[in-house]
Every structure is written in C-alpha cells, then in structure tokens.
Design a protein around this motif. Structure first.
Motif, short mmCIF file in Angstrom:
data_model
loop_
_atom_site.label_atom_id
_atom_site.label_comp_id
_atom_site.label_asym_id
_atom_site.label_seq_id
_atom_site.Cartn_x
_atom_site.Cartn_y
_atom_site.Cartn_z
N ALA A 18 -41.93 66.84 65.43
CA ALA A 18 -42.47 68.15 65.76
C ALA A 18 -42.23 68.60 67.37
O ALA A 18 -42.45 67.67 68.12
CB ALA A 18 -44.06 68.16 65.40
N LEU A 19 -42.09 69.73 67.29
CA LEU A 19 -41.74 70.39 68.70
C LEU A 19 -43.22 70.81 69.03
O LEU A 19 -43.65 71.71 68.31
CB LEU A 19 -40.84 71.44 68.63
CG LEU A 19 -40.51 72.31 70.15
CD1 LEU A 19 -40.03 71.17 70.98
CD2 LEU A 19 -39.54 73.43 69.82
N VAL A 20 -43.84 70.47 70.22
CA VAL A 20 -45.11 71.29 70.62
C VAL A 20 -44.90 71.59 72.09
O VAL A 20 -43.92 71.31 72.86
CB VAL A 20 -46.09 69.87 70.74
CG1 VAL A 20 -46.40 69.28 69.27
CG2 VAL A 20 -45.70 68.90 71.69
N HIS A 283 -30.68 63.07 64.93
CA HIS A 283 -29.78 64.03 65.44
C HIS A 283 -30.66 65.50 65.07
O HIS A 283 -30.46 66.61 65.67
CB HIS A 283 -28.65 64.34 65.02
CG HIS A 283 -27.66 62.89 65.14
ND1 HIS A 283 -26.83 62.51 64.41
CD2 HIS A 283 -27.91 62.02 66.04
CE1 HIS A 283 -26.09 61.32 64.53
NE2 HIS A 283 -26.74 61.09 65.91
N LYS A 284 -31.01 65.63 63.95
CA LYS A 284 -31.53 66.95 63.46
C LYS A 284 -33.16 67.33 64.34
O LYS A 284 -33.67 68.58 64.05
CB LYS A 284 -31.95 66.98 62.02
CG LYS A 284 -30.86 66.83 60.94
CD LYS A 284 -31.23 66.99 59.70
CE LYS A 284 -30.04 66.52 58.67
NZ LYS A 284 -30.50 66.52 57.31
N SER A 285 -33.63 66.44 64.97
CA SER A 285 -34.73 66.80 65.79
C SER A 285 -34.86 66.82 67.23
O SER A 285 -35.70 67.27 68.03
CB SER A 285 -35.69 65.47 65.27
OG SER A 285 -35.85 65.33 64.03
N VAL A 286 -33.66 66.12 67.79
CA VAL A 286 -33.52 66.25 69.18
C VAL A 286 -32.16 66.50 69.62
O VAL A 286 -31.12 66.03 68.98
CB VAL A 286 -33.96 65.30 70.09
CG1 VAL A 286 -33.29 63.89 69.75
CG2 VAL A 286 -34.23 65.54 71.34
N SER A 287 -31.56 67.42 70.53
CA SER A 287 -30.29 67.43 71.30
C SER A 287 -29.64 66.29 71.31
O SER A 287 -29.95 65.43 71.94
CB SER A 287 -30.24 68.49 72.20
OG SER A 287 -29.01 68.78 72.68
N ALA A 288 -28.22 66.18 70.48
CA ALA A 288 -27.63 64.84 70.42
C ALA A 288 -26.34 65.21 71.06
O ALA A 288 -25.37 64.24 70.83
CB ALA A 288 -27.37 64.75 69.04
N GLU A 289 -25.91 66.03 72.02
CA GLU A 289 -24.78 66.30 72.62
C GLU A 289 -24.47 65.46 73.61
O GLU A 289 -23.20 64.97 73.93
CB GLU A 289 -24.38 67.63 73.02
CG GLU A 289 -25.02 68.12 74.39
CD GLU A 289 -26.33 68.67 74.40
OE1 GLU A 289 -26.91 69.15 75.34
OE2 GLU A 289 -27.18 68.11 73.53
N ASN A 290 -25.49 64.71 74.23
CA ASN A 290 -25.53 63.71 75.47
C ASN A 290 -25.25 62.25 74.88
O ASN A 290 -25.55 62.17 73.44
CB ASN A 290 -26.64 63.80 76.46
CG ASN A 290 -26.65 65.15 77.13
OD1 ASN A 290 -25.40 65.48 77.46
ND2 ASN A 290 -27.77 65.55 77.11
N THR A 340 -32.61 71.72 71.75
CA THR A 340 -33.53 71.07 70.55
C THR A 340 -34.66 72.21 70.12
O THR A 340 -34.80 71.99 68.98
CB THR A 340 -34.41 70.18 71.82
OG1 THR A 340 -33.46 69.23 72.29
CG2 THR A 340 -35.59 69.63 70.78
N VAL A 341 -34.96 73.19 70.97
CA VAL A 341 -35.69 74.16 70.22
C VAL A 341 -35.09 74.78 69.00
O VAL A 341 -35.60 75.16 68.06
CB VAL A 341 -35.94 75.24 71.34
CG1 VAL A 341 -36.71 76.61 70.70
CG2 VAL A 341 -36.93 74.67 72.56
N ALA A 342 -33.85 74.92 69.17
CA ALA A 342 -32.85 75.59 68.19
C ALA A 342 -33.06 74.77 66.83
O ALA A 342 -32.74 75.13 65.65
CB ALA A 342 -31.41 75.73 68.64
N LEU A 343 -33.22 73.49 66.94
CA LEU A 343 -33.48 72.79 66.00
C LEU A 343 -34.99 73.13 64.83
O LEU A 343 -35.09 72.23 63.64
CB LEU A 343 -33.38 71.31 65.86
CG LEU A 343 -32.12 70.83 66.65
CD1 LEU A 343 -32.10 69.53 67.43
CD2 LEU A 343 -31.12 70.98 65.80
N TYR A 344 -35.81 73.76 65.63
CA TYR A 344 -37.36 73.88 65.04
C TYR A 344 -37.40 75.13 64.63
O TYR A 344 -37.43 76.23 65.54
CB TYR A 344 -38.35 73.22 66.10
CG TYR A 344 -38.24 71.83 66.27
CD1 TYR A 344 -39.07 70.86 65.50
CD2 TYR A 344 -37.43 71.30 67.30
CE1 TYR A 344 -38.95 69.61 65.50
CE2 TYR A 344 -37.18 69.90 67.10
CZ TYR A 344 -37.84 69.05 66.49
OH TYR A 344 -37.96 67.56 66.63
#
Length: 370
Positions: A18-20, A283-290, A340-344
C-alpha cells in the motif's frame, strides 16, 4: 520514548502493498519550498509526482497558482481544481492535440500552454487552433542536455520562435529548459553544469528581446537544479518530487531538507530459507527502473539487502538468526517516488499515526474525461 513518525498504529487494517502519505509532512514540504525562493509566483511545480486533487488543493491554498504536467489527464486534474495556469510540458501530436484543444474548450477558466520543438508540429498545432478559433500559448522546448526532445538554444531555435510568432494559431510566450540529466551529489559540480547549460538559454532570451519580442518567460529545471535556478530572479522553477520526497533525492540532494512524506507499506509473506525473507512488494508495487539495491529502503529494517524481485515479490537477505516472522510490517521509502505513485490507484492517508481516509491518484490514468 518518542514513537517514530512513520508508525501506523492501526496498520493491521491496511492491506499490503500500500502507498501511504502523511499530509502534515506534505504541508511542511510546501512551506519549505516557498521559503527557498524569493517570489511564490516563480513556482511552477510538476504534478507528475503526486497525481491527485488533494495535493493540488494544498498547493493552491499556499498561493501556488502555476503548474506543470506531462499528460492530458494531469492537465485535466489541475483544471478540475481550477488551477489558473497549466503548462503541458509536452508537444501534443496526433490525437493528443485534439484532446488538448478539447481541454482548453472545456476548462476555459484555466490558461493552458504547451511545448513545441519543430516546425511541423508548430504548423499542426496552429492549424488545429485556428480551426477551433483559438490561440495557443507555446513555449519553445530547448534541449539543454537531456537529448530526448527539444531544440538546441541557437539559431534554429531563434528561427523557430520567430516562425511560431507568425503562425496565426500560436502565441510564443517562453522557453522551456529541463535539465533533468544533471544530478551530481556535489552541489558545486551540479551548479557548474547547470550554469553552463543555461547560458545559451539566456542568450536566446536576449536575442529575442533585441528583435522586439516581449521577454520570453523561462521555465527551468526540476528538483536537482531547483536550488540553482531559484536564485535567478526571473526564472520559473518546476520541482515536483519535493511534495513527497524519496530515498534517491535524500541521498543525491543532501542540501535540500525535504521530509519523506510517502511510503510503501509491505509485509513479510514467506521465509524461503534460514536467511532470506520474502515481502509482498514486487515490480508492480515500487518503481523498478533502478538496480535492485536502489528501489526501496526500509526505515524499520535498514539492514535488509534485496537479492531478487519479481512482479509480486521481493526477496531480501536478513542474515542468520534473524527475528523476522510472517506478517511483520515493513515501512519502505521508494528510491523513485514519481513512477511508484503511478502504480497505485489510491493513497492511504496517515494522520496522528492512524489511517484517516484515501486520496485517489486520478491522473495515474491516461484519461479522466477528455
């Protein structure tokens, strides 16, 4: 003992990942940003980081009236909030151009503008504007080192600006110079590189003034170069990450004391062997480009070392005789908060260490109504 700021007392109610977001810290970051510039009218924050109405309204309440965005949905979100001035920092081509025109027609209370970097697109924008009895304000998109879009600040840019001035559907009003490639940790080095890239922009502005054009507005920079551009008395600045901040900028921009205000909450869901722990933050929960070790940092478990990630899982090395158990909650600070926000679809709000509502990240979608 004072409780850590990020702890959620009723976290058992929160399904993970969850994003808080912690609104008090968002407000503190907005106040800090305003204190770092001589005139709030020079702020044009980028909505791409947060993508919701609530932060937009907090910025408007803080007398921030100009905004920047990258998508039609983000522009519409701002217009719904009655933002007075919105720059689409993108060159609309094809159907996006028709959507942009529809946006202008639907939300006449907002002054919209967009970018242009070539004569073909400029002519297309002008023709569509003229067909709809509109005049579209445009900023010349300058390539100051990003090497993705934009035109170098030289003779060709000067000519394009003058060409835009005679196209009946366009009104050139300024120059856009995004230097997101400059993110040296050392502020002195960052400043030198920023100044070198900005010199041709200033020269182009002066060349246009000398030819009788109104002084072009300059919109420059993002978060890394904000402390540099903020000292230029007339330049509009476009930081975005400041509202939520993240681990990447906390490490890379130590001179900017913004507060982390958004976290990803995750749980231990499995113990694959004696030293490893599996979390529900893939990967679907936090930016994974790094690279793997620069994706998420756990505030209450800084010793954990990521060793593998897939769509729904993150495996971390915890060491021998660790005490982690299935169901344990970890508070993760993303290295890159914007994607990351764009995933939620929604953000859970934490006030006084408890869950207190939701904010919909409406502009994560490509379309709201237009």
């Amino acid at each position: 003992m004072t409780q850590d700021w990020y702890i959620i007392d009723d976290v058992e109610k929160l399904d993970t990942p969850a994003l808080v977001v912690y609104p008090d810290r968002v407000k503190a970051n907005i106040d800090l940003l305003k204190s770092m510039i001589n005139n709030v009218d020079r702020l044009r924050p980028h909505v791409k980081t947060y993508k919701n109405k609530e932060v937009t309204l907090l910025l408007l309440a803080a007398d921030v009236h100009k905004f920047k965005c990258a998508t039609i949905a983000e522009a519409e979100l701002l217009a719904v909030c009655k933002a007075p001035d919105v720059l689409l920092a993108y060159q609309p081509v094809g159907p996006k151009l028709y959507r942009f025109v529809k946006l202008m027609q639907t939300y006449s209370h907002t002054k919209f503008s967009c970018l242009v970097d070539n004569a073909v697109a400029a002519k297309e924008i002008s023709d569509i504007a003229q067909a709809n009895k509109l005049t579209i304000n445009v900023y010349l998109d300058l390539n100051v080192g990003m090497n993705r879009t934009g035109i170098p600040a030289g003779f060709e840019a000067l000519q394009l600006y003058m060409d835009c001035a005679v196209l009946p559907g366009l009104n050139p009003v300024g120059l856009h110079a995004y230097d997101g490639h400059i993110h040296d940790v050392d502020l002195e080095t960052r400043t030198e590189r920023c100044n070198a890239g900005f010199e041709p922009v200033l020269k182009l502005q002066q060349d246009l003034k000398q030819r009788g054009y109104p002084e072009p507005i300059i919109v420059a920079g993002g978060s890394p170069t904000f402390p540099i551009h903020s000292k230029r008395k007339q330049v509009e600045c476009s930081p975005g990450t400041f509202v939520y901040w993240d681990k990447g900028y906390q490490l890379g921009m130590p001179e900017q004391p913004f507060l982390p205000a958004a976290l990803v909450i995750t749980r231990v869901i499995s113990l694959p062997d004696a030293t490893k722990v599996c979390l529900d933050v893939g990967h679907k929960s936090v930016s994974a480009e790094n690279e793997l070790n620069k994706r998420i940092y756990f505030l209450n478990a800084p010793e954990l070392k990521p060793v593998g990630q897939s769509e729904e899982h993150l495996v971390v090395e915890a060491g021998k005789d660790h005490a982690y158990q299935v169901g344990d909650v970890l508070y993760g600070m993303p290295h890159h908060i914007c994607p990351t926000v764009a995933l939620y679809e929604r953000t859970y709000i934490i006030e006084n260490n408890t869950l207190n509502g939701e904010w919909l990240n409406a502009a994560r979608d490509r379309k709201i109504t237009i």
